[in-house]
Design an enzyme around this catalytic site. Structure first.
Site, PDB file in Angstrom:
ATOM      1  N   VAL A  62       0.841  -1.193   0.000  1.00  0.00           N
ATOM      2  CA  VAL A  62       0.000   0.000   0.000  1.00  0.00           C
ATOM      3  C   VAL A  62       0.875   1.242   0.000  1.00  0.00           C
ATOM      4  CG1 VAL A  62      -1.773   1.265   1.281  1.00  0.00           C
ATOM      5  CG2 VAL A  62      -1.740  -1.232   1.339  1.00  0.00           C
ATOM      6  N   CYS A  63       0.555   2.194  -0.880  1.00  0.00           N
ATOM      7  CA  CYS A  63       1.229   3.489  -0.872  1.00  0.00           C
ATOM      8  C   CYS A  63       0.142   4.559  -0.805  1.00  0.00           C
ATOM      9  CB  CYS A  63       2.132   3.642  -2.098  1.00  0.00           C
ATOM     10  SG  CYS A  63       1.207   3.642  -3.649  1.00  0.00           S
ATOM     11  N   TYR A  64       0.428   5.744  -1.292  1.00  0.00           N
ATOM     12  CA  TYR A  64      -0.559   6.832  -1.235  1.00  0.00           C
ATOM     13  C   TYR A  64      -1.719   6.611  -2.205  1.00  0.00           C
ATOM     14  CZ  TYR A  64       3.047   9.291   1.372  1.00  0.00           C
ATOM     15  OH  TYR A  64       3.982   9.635   2.307  1.00  0.00           O
ATOM     16  N   GLY A  66      -1.486   4.131  -5.056  1.00  0.00           N
ATOM     17  CA  GLY A  66      -1.398   2.908  -5.844  1.00  0.00           C
ATOM     18  C   GLY A  66      -0.406   2.964  -6.992  1.00  0.00           C
ATOM     19  N   PHE A  91      -3.712   4.019  -0.143  1.00  0.00           N
ATOM     20  CA  PHE A  91      -4.332   4.310   1.146  1.00  0.00           C
ATOM     21  C   PHE A  91      -5.469   5.317   1.019  1.00  0.00           C
ATOM     22  CE2 PHE A  91      -4.606   6.880   5.025  1.00  0.00           C
ATOM     23  CZ  PHE A  91      -5.020   5.898   5.913  1.00  0.00           C
TER      24      PHE A  91
END
Length: 103
Positions: A62-64, A66, A91
């Site tokens: 998971v990042c900011y 995708g 996220f």
């Protein structure tokens, strides 16, 4: 070549069984809010994660939004993990529809 798959927020929310959710955002963002059961993953703890996580455990990155999670998922897949996913929307998409944990 080992690669990763894309997974939706809903599919992660409904995931059945063991799953390692790793959050590659910066520590401040993680502290301000993250997914339940997510662990921060960065350069400092990456090798420990690879050593200590069973290779048959599905991994969701998971990042900011995708985007950067795709590159990280590729790197993790190359470490020998059988199932690696990049969560579409990151996220921010999770926060719009699911519960968030703060520290």
């Amino acid at each position: 070549m080992t690669t990763f798959s894309h997974i939706s927020v809903q599919d992660v929310a409904n995931f059945d069984g063991d799953v390692a959710i790793v959050d590659i955002r910066d520590p401040q963002s993680y502290a301000n809010g993250h997914m339940p059961n997510a662990s921060p993953l960065n350069n400092d703890n990456f090798s420990a994660f690879v050593e200590n996580t069973p290779k048959d455990t599905p991994v969701v990155v998971v990042c900011y939004h995708g985007i950067s999670s795709q590159q990280a998922a590729q790197v993790i897949a190359q470490q020998g993990f059988a199932e690696v996913y990049s969560m579409d929307g990151g996220f921010e998409a999770w926060r719009a529809n699911q519960s968030v944990v703060t520290e």
